[in-house]
Each structure stands twice: as structure tokens, then as C-alpha cells.
Design a protein around this motif. Structure first.
Motif, PDB file in Angstrom:
ATOM      1  N   ALA A  53       0.833  -1.212   0.000  1.00  0.00           N
ATOM      2  CA  ALA A  53       0.000   0.000   0.000  1.00  0.00           C
ATOM      3  C   ALA A  53       0.862   1.254   0.000  1.00  0.00           C
ATOM      4  O   ALA A  53       0.520   2.257  -0.643  1.00  0.00           O
ATOM      5  N   ILE A  54       1.998   1.214   0.699  1.00  0.00           N
ATOM      6  CA  ILE A  54       2.896   2.369   0.741  1.00  0.00           C
ATOM      7  C   ILE A  54       3.402   2.697  -0.660  1.00  0.00           C
ATOM      8  O   ILE A  54       3.433   3.861  -1.071  1.00  0.00           O
ATOM      9  N   VAL A  55       3.787   1.651  -1.405  1.00  0.00           N
ATOM     10  CA  VAL A  55       4.288   1.852  -2.772  1.00  0.00           C
ATOM     11  C   VAL A  55       3.182   2.422  -3.666  1.00  0.00           C
ATOM     12  O   VAL A  55       3.397   3.387  -4.416  1.00  0.00           O
ATOM     13  N   MET A  56       1.978   1.842  -3.572  1.00  0.00           N
ATOM     14  CA  MET A  56       0.864   2.307  -4.406  1.00  0.00           C
ATOM     15  C   MET A  56       0.463   3.739  -4.061  1.00  0.00           C
ATOM     16  O   MET A  56       0.182   4.548  -4.946  1.00  0.00           O
ATOM     17  N   ARG A  57       0.438   4.067  -2.776  1.00  0.00           N
ATOM     18  CA  ARG A  57       0.062   5.420  -2.361  1.00  0.00           C
ATOM     19  C   ARG A  57       1.086   6.443  -2.868  1.00  0.00           C
ATOM     20  O   ARG A  57       0.718   7.545  -3.258  1.00  0.00           O
ATOM     21  N   PHE A  69       1.769  11.294  -5.935  1.00  0.00           N
ATOM     22  CA  PHE A  69       2.595  12.200  -6.717  1.00  0.00           C
ATOM     23  C   PHE A  69       2.094  12.337  -8.163  1.00  0.00           C
ATOM     24  O   PHE A  69       2.261  13.394  -8.774  1.00  0.00           O
ATOM     25  N   VAL A  70       1.471  11.292  -8.693  1.00  0.00           N
ATOM     26  CA  VAL A  70       0.827  11.421 -10.005  1.00  0.00           C
ATOM     27  C   VAL A  70      -0.386  12.337  -9.886  1.00  0.00           C
ATOM     28  O   VAL A  70      -0.622  13.217 -10.727  1.00  0.00           O
ATOM     29  N   GLY A  71      -1.166  12.151  -8.802  1.00  0.00           N
ATOM     30  CA  GLY A  71      -2.337  12.999  -8.569  1.00  0.00           C
ATOM     31  C   GLY A  71      -1.964  14.463  -8.405  1.00  0.00           C
ATOM     32  O   GLY A  71      -2.634  15.353  -8.935  1.00  0.00           O
ATOM     33  N   ALA A  72      -0.865  14.727  -7.684  1.00  0.00           N
ATOM     34  CA  ALA A  72      -0.407  16.106  -7.481  1.00  0.00           C
ATOM     35  C   ALA A  72      -0.011  16.750  -8.805  1.00  0.00           C
ATOM     36  O   ALA A  72      -0.309  17.925  -9.053  1.00  0.00           O
ATOM     37  N   ALA A  73       0.647  15.955  -9.663  1.00  0.00           N
ATOM     38  CA  ALA A  73       1.067  16.475 -10.976  1.00  0.00           C
ATOM     39  C   ALA A  73      -0.156  16.813 -11.835  1.00  0.00           C
ATOM     40  O   ALA A  73      -0.188  17.837 -12.525  1.00  0.00           O
ATOM     41  N   LEU A  74      -1.181  15.961 -11.761  1.00  0.00           N
ATOM     42  CA  LEU A  74      -2.400  16.203 -12.542  1.00  0.00           C
ATOM     43  C   LEU A  74      -3.148  17.439 -12.041  1.00  0.00           C
ATOM     44  O   LEU A  74      -3.632  18.246 -12.834  1.00  0.00           O
ATOM     45  N   ILE A  75      -3.225  17.590 -10.716  1.00  0.00           N
ATOM     46  CA  ILE A  75      -3.915  18.748 -10.142  1.00  0.00           C
ATOM     47  C   ILE A  75      -3.184  20.039 -10.501  1.00  0.00           C
ATOM     48  O   ILE A  75      -3.804  21.060 -10.811  1.00  0.00           O
ATOM     49  N   ALA A  76      -1.837  19.983 -10.470  1.00  0.00           N
ATOM     50  CA  ALA A  76      -1.047  21.174 -10.811  1.00  0.00           C
ATOM     51  C   ALA A  76      -1.252  21.578 -12.266  1.00  0.00           C
ATOM     52  O   ALA A  76      -1.265  22.767 -12.603  1.00  0.00           O
ATOM     53  N   LYS A  77      -1.435  20.569 -13.143  1.00  0.00           N
ATOM     54  CA  LYS A  77      -1.580  20.860 -14.572  1.00  0.00           C
ATOM     55  C   LYS A  77      -3.027  21.127 -14.973  1.00  0.00           C
ATOM     56  O   LYS A  77      -3.304  21.963 -15.838  1.00  0.00           O
ATOM     57  N   PHE A  78      -3.938  20.393 -14.355  1.00  0.00           N
ATOM     58  CA  PHE A  78      -5.362  20.539 -14.697  1.00  0.00           C
ATOM     59  C   PHE A  78      -6.157  20.859 -13.432  1.00  0.00           C
ATOM     60  O   PHE A  78      -6.612  19.944 -12.730  1.00  0.00           O
ATOM     61  N   ASP A 119     -10.747   6.991  -2.896  1.00  0.00           N
ATOM     62  CA  ASP A 119     -11.537   7.903  -2.051  1.00  0.00           C
ATOM     63  C   ASP A 119     -10.643   8.772  -1.169  1.00  0.00           C
ATOM     64  O   ASP A 119     -10.792   9.988  -1.118  1.00  0.00           O
ATOM     65  N   SER A 120      -9.716   8.104  -0.472  1.00  0.00           N
ATOM     66  CA  SER A 120      -8.973   8.795   0.585  1.00  0.00           C
ATOM     67  C   SER A 120      -7.960   9.808   0.077  1.00  0.00           C
ATOM     68  O   SER A 120      -7.789  10.878   0.672  1.00  0.00           O
ATOM     69  N   ILE A 121      -7.267   9.496  -1.018  1.00  0.00           N
ATOM     70  CA  ILE A 121      -6.234  10.417  -1.506  1.00  0.00           C
ATOM     71  C   ILE A 121      -6.838  11.734  -2.007  1.00  0.00           C
ATOM     72  O   ILE A 121      -6.376  12.810  -1.624  1.00  0.00           O
ATOM     73  N   PRO A 122      -7.895  11.713  -2.852  1.00  0.00           N
ATOM     74  CA  PRO A 122      -8.531  12.982  -3.207  1.00  0.00           C
ATOM     75  C   PRO A 122      -9.048  13.738  -1.981  1.00  0.00           C
ATOM     76  O   PRO A 122      -9.035  14.970  -1.951  1.00  0.00           O
ATOM     77  N   ALA A 123      -9.498  12.985  -0.963  1.00  0.00           N
ATOM     78  CA  ALA A 123     -10.011  13.622   0.250  1.00  0.00           C
ATOM     79  C   ALA A 123      -8.931  14.453   0.928  1.00  0.00           C
ATOM     80  O   ALA A 123      -9.183  15.569   1.397  1.00  0.00           O
ATOM     81  N   ILE A 124      -7.701  13.942   0.987  1.00  0.00           N
ATOM     82  CA  ILE A 124      -6.623  14.683   1.636  1.00  0.00           C
ATOM     83  C   ILE A 124      -6.160  15.843   0.764  1.00  0.00           C
ATOM     84  O   ILE A 124      -5.706  16.871   1.273  1.00  0.00           O
ATOM     85  N   PHE A 125      -6.283  15.704  -0.557  1.00  0.00           N
ATOM     86  CA  PHE A 125      -5.932  16.818  -1.433  1.00  0.00           C
ATOM     87  C   PHE A 125      -6.886  17.997  -1.234  1.00  0.00           C
ATOM     88  O   PHE A 125      -6.596  19.111  -1.646  1.00  0.00           O
ATOM     89  N   SER A 126      -8.030  17.740  -0.608  1.00  0.00           N
ATOM     90  CA  SER A 126      -8.931  18.850  -0.292  1.00  0.00           C
ATOM     91  C   SER A 126      -8.386  19.662   0.878  1.00  0.00           C
ATOM     92  O   SER A 126      -8.778  20.808   1.084  1.00  0.00           O
ATOM     93  N   ILE A 158       3.058  16.395   2.147  1.00  0.00           N
ATOM     94  CA  ILE A 158       2.209  16.368   3.342  1.00  0.00           C
ATOM     95  C   ILE A 158       1.101  15.324   3.180  1.00  0.00           C
ATOM     96  O   ILE A 158       0.764  14.608   4.127  1.00  0.00           O
ATOM     97  N   VAL A 159       0.560  15.210   1.979  1.00  0.00           N
ATOM     98  CA  VAL A 159      -0.441  14.175   1.693  1.00  0.00           C
ATOM     99  C   VAL A 159       0.170  12.793   1.930  1.00  0.00           C
ATOM    100  O   VAL A 159      -0.441  11.927   2.569  1.00  0.00           O
ATOM    101  N   PHE A 160       1.390  12.594   1.436  1.00  0.00           N
ATOM    102  CA  PHE A 160       2.063  11.302   1.576  1.00  0.00           C
ATOM    103  C   PHE A 160       2.372  10.994   3.042  1.00  0.00           C
ATOM    104  O   PHE A 160       2.102   9.886   3.522  1.00  0.00           O
ATOM    105  N   PHE A 161       2.923  11.961   3.766  1.00  0.00           N
ATOM    106  CA  PHE A 161       3.282  11.732   5.170  1.00  0.00           C
ATOM    107  C   PHE A 161       2.049  11.365   5.997  1.00  0.00           C
ATOM    108  O   PHE A 161       2.083  10.412   6.783  1.00  0.00           O
TER     109      PHE A 161
END
Length: 363
Positions: free
Chosen positions: A148-152, A157-166, A250-257, A264-267
């Protein structure tokens, strides 16, 4: 090497040391984790998580190598931190930045830890459906959390890149969380089941691998007549990993809010995940007593989704991270306290137990 890489490397080494200690403790106890041990481990992990919060309050600016007002302003703008700096006072501005960073981490940690409870419901169902011996729980959960650590890491970091671009992706994530929250509320009373024969992971494994049909101690793979086969225990591990992948959506987008800073999301994510296993052993026998927790989690997801959709409007009226933290903690506290004050009646529990047994017999 950048300050971010150094900070992240040190964090990962620290986490691996914790997991190594936990794995060694699991071996010594034969894989069986008592309530007392689970309680101590949960306290230890939460204490470490709060210790990291203090680290961010004191040294958080070192994460991005902030050493000037210009650098601080650049980081605040990049990650959209709600911090108002004082151009003539670097020291005080850094203090304000670190306080906000710590608050974002703490809020994200609580959100992820709360949503992990729903993951525990499914883990219990998986172990029960496949008839996994209690002494094997620890091994499956250890490797499951490592995966789970590897997948998260990849997701975040892929999600952060997408949010920064789009930037519009935030609205998509928000709508998805609102829909998920509403569905969780509507389906809160449905009995979840695991179909051990037709589960997608089981069908995939049977199609592409040789699967042994009996458990062989704590082994994930076994050689039978010269043929290497996957044991049911590894099959359970794959299902746990697939389940975590679904929950991560569910959880990763939730923390990006809460924060747009992927570190910080990863930690916050990882500290919540490493506490998941001890929480599993602590709550496995009593989780059904929190009858209103599903409603609380549904409300939590809906609130976070609306916050993502209305983030500009909320910023305009001065809605800050501290306000999010208060609302999130209140939702969870109300659902837990209400569950304890109004427990399920014996007659209702018996009816639910009979229904579960009937469903099990039919399947």
C-alpha cells in the motif's frame, strides 16, 4: 540532492525501521496479536504521528528548503497554502507557514485514519470468507501495508502532478467524493459479502496462475509435483491490496482537499496506513458496535467533496484548514458518541445475525 528528496528519504527509512520492528514482534508472538499488544502498538504509532506533527511545526520549512521570503512565497503559491506572510519578517513568516503545514498534516492524518476504519470492515469480511487462520492475519497485513505504501506513493505524486496541470480535476474529485458519500449513506444497512469463487481477483489469479486450493502454513507460494503454485493466503493478500487500491481512490482525493502539497499528503497517508494494522486487531471484535460510523464517514466524504467543489467560495469567506479540522473531528466524534449512547438492541443484533447466517448458507 534537493531538500525534498533528503526529507522524503529520511522519512521512508524511518517508516521501514518501524515496519521491521513490527515484523520482528509479529514473529516472536507467532503471528497472533492480542488486544493488549494491539492497543500498545496503536498508542505507539499515534505517538509517532504526533511526534512528526511537532517536527513539522519546528522544521517544516526545511522540507522545501525555504531560506528566504522569495522562496517561501514561491512554495505558498505553488501548493496554495492559506498563509499570509510578513515580507519584512522571515522568521515570523516561517513560523506561520510551519503552523499551517502541521495543521494540514494533522487534518489529513485524521481524515485518512477515519476512512481506514471502513477498510477494516472489508478486511474482516475477506479473512472470514476465505477462512484465514488468526495467526496469519499479521503476515498478510504486514505485506499488504508495504504494498500500500508503494501504491500510495505513485497515486499521490501522479495525482499532485495532474492537479497542478489541470485545476479542474479538483471539481471532478469533489463530485466523485460527494457521490461516494451519498452512496455510502444509502447503502449503510446492506450486508457486504465476499464471493470467494467469483471475486475478480480470484478469477484473474485462476486464469493466469496455478492456484493451490489449500493453505500451507504461512506460505504464499508452494511447489507441488514440481509446479510452483499460489496459495490461498497470497490470494487473500492480493484481494487486500486490490481493496486498498479502491479505498485510495476515495482517501487520496479527500486529503488533497486539505492540502495540495504532495509530501504532506504522503506523510499523513503513510502514518495512517502503518497504524491500520494495529487498529485492525484492536477493533476487529468491537467494530460492529459503532453502528453510526458509516453515517459519519458518509457525511465526512460528502463534506470533503463539497469543500473541493466550493474551495474558491470558501476561501473568499475566510474558511481555513483549522475550520476543516473542527468539522471533521466533530463529525467523527458525533458518530462514535451516538453509537455508544444508542447501541444496537439485542433483538436487532439477533435479527441481523440470523440474516447474515441465512445469506452465508445461501452462498
Amino acid at each position: 540532492m534537493s531538500s525534498e528528496i533528503l526529507f522524503l528519504t529520511g522519512f521512508l527509512i524511518f517508516i521501514l525501521i518501524i515496519l521491521a520492528i513490527d515484523l520482528n514482534m509479529g514473529k516472536k508472538s507467532g503471528g497472533v496479536v492480542s488486544m493488549k499488544k494491539a492497543g500498545l502498538m496503536s498508542f505507539f504509532v499515534v505517538a509517532l504521528s504526533m511526534g512528526f506533527y511537532v517536527v513539522l511545526l519546528t522544521y517544516g520549512h526545511h522540507l522545501h528548503g525555504i531560506d528566504s521570503i522569495e522562496k517561501l512565497q514561491s512554495v505558498i503559491t505553488k501548493h496554495q497554502h492559506p498563509v499570509h506572510i510578513i515580507p519584512s519578517d522571515l522568521e515570523h513568516s516561517i513560523k506561520l507557514y510551519n503552523q499551517n503545514l502541521g495543521l494540514e498534516y494533522l487534518t489529513g492524518y485524521i481524515v485518512e485514519y477515519a476512512l481506514s476504519v471502513d477498510n477494516i470492515f472489508v478486511m474482516i469480511l475477506v479473512f472470514s470468507a476465505f477462512g484465514v487462520a488468526e495467526r496469519n492475519y499479521h503476515r498478510v497485513l504486514f505485506w499488504g501495508i508495504l504494498g500500500a505504501i508503494v501504491m500510495r506513493f505513485i497515486f499521490i505524486f501522479v495525482g499532485a502532478a495532474l492537479i497542478a496541470k489541470f485545476g479542474w480535476i479538483m471539481y471532478v474529485f469533489g463530485a466523485f467524493l460527494v457521490i461516494t458519500g451519498v452512496r455510502m449513506f444509502l447503502n449503510r444497512n446492506e450486508n457486504e459479502e465476499i464471493d470467494t469463487k467469483n471475486h475478480p481477483v480470484v478469477r484473474f489469479a485462476n486464469k493466469y496462475f496455478k492456484v493451490h486450493h489449500e493453505f500451507v502454513g504461512q506460505k504464499f507460494w508452494v511447489t507441488v509435483d514440481g509446479i510452483k503454485k499460489m496459495t490461498p493466503l497470497f490470494l487473500v493478500l492480493l484481494i487486500i491490496e486490490a481493496t486498498d487500491l479502491i479505498f485510495a481512490v476515495d482517501s487520496i482525493p479527500a486529503i488533497f482537499s486539505v492540502t495540495k502539497d504532495p509530501y504532506i499528503v504522503f506523510f499523513s497517508n503513510i502514518f495512517a496506513i502503518i497504524g491500520l494494522r494495529s487498529m485492525f486487531f484492536l477493533l476487529a471484535g468491537i467494530i460492529d458496535k459503532f453502528r453510526f460510523l458509516k453515517i459519519g464517514l458518509a457525511a465526512l466524504l460528502t463534506f470533503i467533496g463539497l469543500k473541493m467543489i466550493l474551495h474558491h467560495q470558501l476561501a473568499d469567506i475566510g474558511f481555513e484548514t483549522s475550520h476543516s479540522l473542527i468539522i471533521i473531528v466533530s463529525i467523527l466524534a458525533i458518530s462514535i458518541i451516538t453509537s455508544l449512547l444508542f447501541p444496537q438492541k439485542k433483538k436487532e443484533r439477533k435479527l441481523k445475525y440470523d440474516q447474515d447466517n441465512d445469506d452465508h448458507i445461501r452462498h
